[in-house]
Design a protein around this motif. Sequence first.
Motif, PDB file in Angstrom:
ATOM      1  N   HIS A 101       6.747   0.709   9.155  1.00  0.00           N
ATOM      2  CA  HIS A 101       6.800   2.129   8.934  1.00  0.00           C
ATOM      3  C   HIS A 101       7.242   2.835  10.230  1.00  0.00           C
ATOM      4  N   ASP A 102       8.045   3.687  10.389  1.00  0.00           N
ATOM      5  CA  ASP A 102       8.444   4.345  11.625  1.00  0.00           C
ATOM      6  C   ASP A 102       7.224   4.959  12.520  1.00  0.00           C
ATOM      7  N   ASP A 103       6.321   5.365  11.580  1.00  0.00           N
ATOM      8  CA  ASP A 103       5.284   6.026  12.088  1.00  0.00           C
ATOM      9  C   ASP A 103       3.835   5.079  12.431  1.00  0.00           C
ATOM     10  N   TRP A 104       3.905   3.690  12.561  1.00  0.00           N
ATOM     11  CA  TRP A 104       3.056   2.888  12.589  1.00  0.00           C
ATOM     12  C   TRP A 104       1.946   2.858  13.654  1.00  0.00           C
ATOM     13  N   ARG A 105       2.326   3.716  14.778  1.00  0.00           N
ATOM     14  CA  ARG A 105       1.638   3.808  15.912  1.00  0.00           C
ATOM     15  C   ARG A 105       0.529   5.082  15.618  1.00  0.00           C
ATOM     16  N   ASP A 106       0.942   5.795  14.760  1.00  0.00           N
ATOM     17  CA  ASP A 106       0.136   6.902  14.413  1.00  0.00           C
ATOM     18  C   ASP A 106      -1.438   6.559  13.580  1.00  0.00           C
ATOM     19  N   ASN A 107      -2.457   6.839  14.286  1.00  0.00           N
ATOM     20  CA  ASN A 107      -3.621   6.444  13.645  1.00  0.00           C
ATOM     21  C   ASN A 107      -3.978   5.017  13.661  1.00  0.00           C
ATOM     22  N   LEU A 108      -3.530   4.378  14.428  1.00  0.00           N
ATOM     23  CA  LEU A 108      -3.421   2.785  14.831  1.00  0.00           C
ATOM     24  C   LEU A 108      -4.858   2.233  15.017  1.00  0.00           C
ATOM     25  N   THR A 109      -5.273   1.552  14.245  1.00  0.00           N
ATOM     26  CA  THR A 109      -6.803   0.784  14.168  1.00  0.00           C
ATOM     27  C   THR A 109      -6.331  -0.888  14.385  1.00  0.00           C
ATOM     28  N   ILE A 110      -7.457  -1.362  14.474  1.00  0.00           N
ATOM     29  CA  ILE A 110      -7.306  -2.938  14.518  1.00  0.00           C
ATOM     30  C   ILE A 110      -7.693  -3.277  13.260  1.00  0.00           C
ATOM     31  N   GLU A 111      -8.109  -2.617  12.298  1.00  0.00           N
ATOM     32  CA  GLU A 111      -8.571  -3.101  10.999  1.00  0.00           C
ATOM     33  C   GLU A 111      -7.271  -3.244  10.395  1.00  0.00           C
ATOM     34  N   LEU A 112      -6.838  -4.140   9.542  1.00  0.00           N
ATOM     35  CA  LEU A 112      -5.709  -4.304   8.576  1.00  0.00           C
ATOM     36  C   LEU A 112      -6.035  -3.157   7.564  1.00  0.00           C
ATOM     37  N   THR A 113      -4.742  -2.698   6.827  1.00  0.00           N
ATOM     38  CA  THR A 113      -4.831  -1.720   5.970  1.00  0.00           C
ATOM     39  C   THR A 113      -4.626  -2.915   4.431  1.00  0.00           C
ATOM     40  N   GLN A 114      -5.032  -2.481   3.385  1.00  0.00           N
ATOM     41  CA  GLN A 114      -4.889  -3.308   2.198  1.00  0.00           C
ATOM     42  C   GLN A 114      -3.531  -3.887   1.983  1.00  0.00           C
ATOM     43  N   GLU A 115      -2.524  -2.991   2.408  1.00  0.00           N
ATOM     44  CA  GLU A 115      -1.138  -3.537   2.179  1.00  0.00           C
ATOM     45  C   GLU A 115      -1.063  -4.718   3.482  1.00  0.00           C
ATOM     46  N   GLU A 116      -1.250  -4.541   4.695  1.00  0.00           N
ATOM     47  CA  GLU A 116      -0.951  -5.445   5.764  1.00  0.00           C
ATOM     48  C   GLU A 116      -1.626  -6.664   5.279  1.00  0.00           C
TER      49      GLU A 116
END
Length: 226
Positions: free
Chosen positions: A171-186
């Motif tokens: 996603h182009d906005d992947w830096r926004d609200n970046l956390t070390i935890e994986l999202t469910q999708e990731e």
Amino acid sequence: MSEQGAVDELGIGIIRDAFANYFFPGTSTIQTRAKYFLIVPYVLREAVDGRYGKDVNRIFRAIDSAEKDCGIRLLNADLKAEGVIGTRVLPKGWVARKPFDIYWNGIRTYGIFCDYGLSISEYVSLATKLREEKKVSRFGNRNDDAEENEKDDSSAGDIGNIRFWNLPIYHDDWRDNLTIELTQEEAFYLDKEIQKSTKGSLLEYVLKNHINLNEYDDLQSTYALV
């Protein structure tokens, strides 16, 4: 005897590494969090999109700066986050061993990068060169009345068969609200790709059977897995 560093006179390290690569391919003891298997590809992908020009040294400086910025963002999101590379030196300092260097082997092993046997520097050089050729071809292949020797080769810049990344969730906005935890999708994406590329390994077995290794206190208690 005063020289610093590890000595492996008997060559045991080669055997150790062979077992490690067999049981847990693509991993190493200096890797910290799975999130970097996505952060690093995102940074490397953007580094060759033209925003930093075509000078390879400048591109590598940009990669280094982007990875440091990601480290700062991760800590800003959670100061107590475990596994963020550079925790002890950020924001003023940065690490000598970069995330892209630590995770590159795994990124290739798991098919996140479509390999081609390239090192990171080779990837940057080739991707930059191909982009420049594609840009030139966009203005070439003319169908006007130009002289034959002024027309570009119709195959110039054709990179249709070159695919560097397997990143369906970018996603182009992947830096926004970046956390070390994986999202469910990731997490789903990495789980699928790692299992697919490590058939027959202990790593595939652990993921396939949803085994939490943190539940085991020592090596002896994990024997039942083998």
